[in-house]
Write a protein that holds these residues in place. Structure first.
Motif, short mmCIF file in Angstrom:
data_model
loop_
_atom_site.label_atom_id
_atom_site.label_comp_id
_atom_site.label_asym_id
_atom_site.label_seq_id
_atom_site.Cartn_x
_atom_site.Cartn_y
_atom_site.Cartn_z
N ASN A 44 36.27 -7.51 65.60
CA ASN A 44 37.09 -7.72 64.41
C ASN A 44 38.56 -7.38 64.64
OD1 ASN A 44 35.01 -8.60 62.76
ND2 ASN A 44 34.53 -6.57 61.97
N THR A 45 38.86 -6.76 65.78
CA THR A 45 40.24 -6.31 66.02
C THR A 45 40.84 -7.10 67.18
OG1 THR A 45 39.48 -4.13 65.28
CG2 THR A 45 41.69 -4.24 66.18
N LEU A 46 40.89 -6.51 68.37
CA LEU A 46 41.51 -7.18 69.51
C LEU A 46 40.53 -7.48 70.63
CD1 LEU A 46 44.80 -5.05 69.79
CD2 LEU A 46 44.53 -7.32 68.79
N GLY A 47 39.24 -7.18 70.41
CA GLY A 47 38.31 -7.25 71.52
C GLY A 47 38.44 -5.99 72.36
N GLY A 48 37.62 -5.86 73.40
CA GLY A 48 37.74 -4.67 74.25
C GLY A 48 36.53 -4.47 75.13
N PRO A 87 28.15 -12.40 61.68
CA PRO A 87 27.42 -13.29 62.60
C PRO A 87 27.46 -12.73 64.01
CG PRO A 87 29.59 -14.19 62.13
CD PRO A 87 29.43 -12.99 61.24
N PHE A 88 26.56 -13.22 64.88
CA PHE A 88 26.50 -12.75 66.25
C PHE A 88 27.84 -12.98 66.94
CE2 PHE A 88 25.52 -13.35 70.78
CZ PHE A 88 24.90 -12.14 71.04
N VAL A 89 28.25 -12.02 67.76
CA VAL A 89 29.54 -12.12 68.45
C VAL A 89 29.40 -13.07 69.64
CG1 VAL A 89 31.35 -10.88 69.68
CG2 VAL A 89 30.16 -9.77 67.77
N PRO A 115 34.68 -9.86 73.18
CA PRO A 115 35.87 -10.70 73.00
C PRO A 115 36.45 -10.53 71.61
CG PRO A 115 33.93 -12.02 72.69
CD PRO A 115 33.44 -10.64 73.08
N ARG A 116 37.72 -10.81 71.47
CA ARG A 116 38.28 -10.95 70.13
C ARG A 116 37.66 -12.20 69.53
NH1 ARG A 116 44.68 -10.84 68.37
NH2 ARG A 116 44.32 -10.98 66.13
N SER A 117 36.97 -12.07 68.44
CA SER A 117 36.08 -13.13 68.00
C SER A 117 36.75 -14.11 67.04
CB SER A 117 34.84 -12.54 67.33
OG SER A 117 34.01 -13.56 66.84
N ALA A 118 36.53 -15.38 67.31
CA ALA A 118 36.98 -16.43 66.38
C ALA A 118 36.09 -16.48 65.15
CB ALA A 118 36.97 -17.78 67.08
N GLU A 119 34.95 -15.77 65.18
CA GLU A 119 34.03 -15.76 64.05
C GLU A 119 34.21 -14.53 63.17
OE1 GLU A 119 32.11 -18.46 63.39
OE2 GLU A 119 33.33 -19.19 65.05
N ALA A 120 35.22 -13.71 63.45
CA ALA A 120 35.48 -12.54 62.63
C ALA A 120 35.79 -12.97 61.18
CB ALA A 120 36.66 -11.75 63.21
N PRO A 121 35.43 -12.11 60.20
CA PRO A 121 34.95 -10.74 60.33
C PRO A 121 33.44 -10.67 60.55
CG PRO A 121 35.27 -11.24 58.03
CD PRO A 121 35.73 -12.45 58.78
N LEU A 149 39.64 -7.37 53.97
CA LEU A 149 38.50 -8.28 53.96
C LEU A 149 38.93 -9.67 53.49
CD1 LEU A 149 35.46 -8.65 54.31
CD2 LEU A 149 35.17 -7.85 51.96
N GLU A 150 39.76 -9.70 52.46
CA GLU A 150 40.25 -10.98 51.95
C GLU A 150 41.04 -11.72 53.02
OE1 GLU A 150 43.11 -12.68 48.34
OE2 GLU A 150 42.81 -10.52 48.62
N SER A 151 41.89 -11.01 53.73
CA SER A 151 42.71 -11.64 54.78
C SER A 151 41.84 -12.14 55.93
CB SER A 151 43.75 -10.65 55.29
OG SER A 151 44.63 -10.26 54.28
#
Length: 404
Positions: A44-48, A87-89, A115-121, A149-151
């Motif tokens: 949800n942030t930058l990955g790591g 959803p699954f990362v 990974p920094r996820s395109a499916e976040a949050p 959460l809204e963003s």
């Protein structure tokens, strides 16, 4: 991640950060939900990276390499815990690195790449009744508030809209510029792209002297009598700046008459098969239902294998459309179960004729589509049903068997 990289980090006393977390042992995480929380927070942030087998000092700096025993079972355990994230990362990697230090013989370090996820949050369970959305804040993990959460959801929806627009643009470019439209043409197009495009760069993505590998692999998966084999007698690609083109027309001069496939370097795909046979009857074009379904199945199979070969990942989004020539504005389309003969084709019983087919879309994790024939079959069925339902037809013809 290599043993030397980890040793260097320990000797340098590298501290935890927003994208790095040291852990001495898998067992130190007693609650499986805590590991899922760590994974979701990074996604949800930058990955790591989360590293097991490195002890830290009281200031959250790497201090000692201790290793992990039984790495195979531990890797499987962590993968199972990560499956709690919703959803699954996509593109999550869990693997072990063997250690060669004499005092650590037989042990490994376990690395979790998030990974920094395109499916976040991404959500994780907090209790049996509630879910939360964690995030990394420095080396700590906390929870997203209402405005965050809204963003986050607004950003996800915008990514989805952008992806849908890209798929429509790919299909429109293909239909308008690179397909030959005749009075008998009925083009079935499939465009597809992943939420995590490929970043692989090579000096030679395609080899114009041999059949395209993704198409060869697809032929091995598809049943006999598929349209792909019928249409593409030669499947050698032509290299472009950012795509490879495979056309049924030899030599290729910019348009294709029976089939056209474009394999983009980021793992995206657009392709079309001409499912038309007969001259229209009283302004109505007839397409054999089995050919329509087969075209969807065959093109989607190549799209999946191409995305995997280019190392794209995440959610594969797919758009399928059916188009007649723009020169025939009043033309109608109907389904028939007959293969073309000189006789007048008969519509499928109880079906209707249409002036326009609404494009249909769907999405599924690429990893599922690559790993199981069942996932591919389900996606193909969903798309094909969405198409034939528009004709008021409720059953499929060509997809009664598996897709390989």
């Amino acid at each position: 991640m290599t043993e030397k990289m980890i040793l260097d980090a320990v000797h340098a006393g590298v501290g935890e950060a927003e994208d790095l977390d040291w852990k001495a042992a898998v067992d130190e995480i007693k609650d499986p939900k805590e590991f899922a929380k760590d994974v979701a927070a990074m996604a949800n942030t930058l990955g790591g990276i989360i590293v097991f087998g490195v002890r830290e000092d009281g200031a959250e700096h790497a201090s000692e390499l201790v290793g992990v025993a039984n790495p195979q079972s531990q890797v499987q355990s962590l993968r199972g815990r990560a499956a709690m994230v919703r959803p699954f990362v996509p593109a999550l990697r869990v693997y072990s690195v063997p250690l060669s230090q004499p005092d650590l013989a037989g042990t490994h370090v376990i690395v979790v790449e998030v990974p920094r996820s395109a499916e976040a949050p991404h959500l994780v369970p907090q209790t049996k009744e509630s879910w939360g959305l964690p995030r990394r804040r420095g080396s700590d993990t906390d929870w997203l508030g209402e405005s965050d959460l809204e963003s986050a959801y607004a950003a996800r929806f915008q990514r989805r809209r952008s992806a849908e627009e890209q798929l429509a643009e790919l299909a429109d470019q293909l239909l308008s510029d690179r397909l030959l439209h005749t009075d008998t043409s009925i083009w079935v197009t499939v465009s597809a792209s992943c939420s995590m495009p490929s970043t692989v760069t090579t000096s030679r993505v395609v080899d114009g002297t041999r059949t395209e590998p993704s198409m060869l692999a697809a032929l091995d998966l598809l049943p006999e009598g598929n349209m792909l084999r019928d249409v593409f007698t030669i499947a050698s690609p032509r290299a472009g700046l950012r795509r490879a083109v495979v056309s049924t027309d030899i030599p290729y001069t910019g348009t294709s008459t029976r089939g056209h496939i474009e394999l983009l370097h980021d793992g995206s795909f657009v392709g079309a098969l001409n499912a038309g046979f007969a001259e229209p009857v009283d302004g109505t074009h007839f397409v054999v239902q089995a050919r329509l379904e087969s075209a969807v199945r065959d093109l989607l199979t190549v799209a999946v294998l191409h995305a995997d070969r280019r190392h794209a990942d995440g959610i594969l989004q797919v758009r399928v459309s059916v188009a007649l020539s723009d020169r025939l504005p009043s033309a109608q389309l109907a389904l028939t179960n007959q293969r073309y003969t000189r006789e007048t084709p008969q519509p499928v019983p109880n079906s209707i004729t249409l002036r326009r087919i609404v494009p249909v879309t769907a999405e599924t994790p690429l990893a599922d589509l690559v790993s199981t024939a069942r996932a591919r079959e389900q996606l193909v069925r969903q798309l094909a049903l969405d198409l034939v339902h528009q004709f008021a037809v409720t059953s499929l013809t060509a997809l009664s068997t598996t897709t390989g």
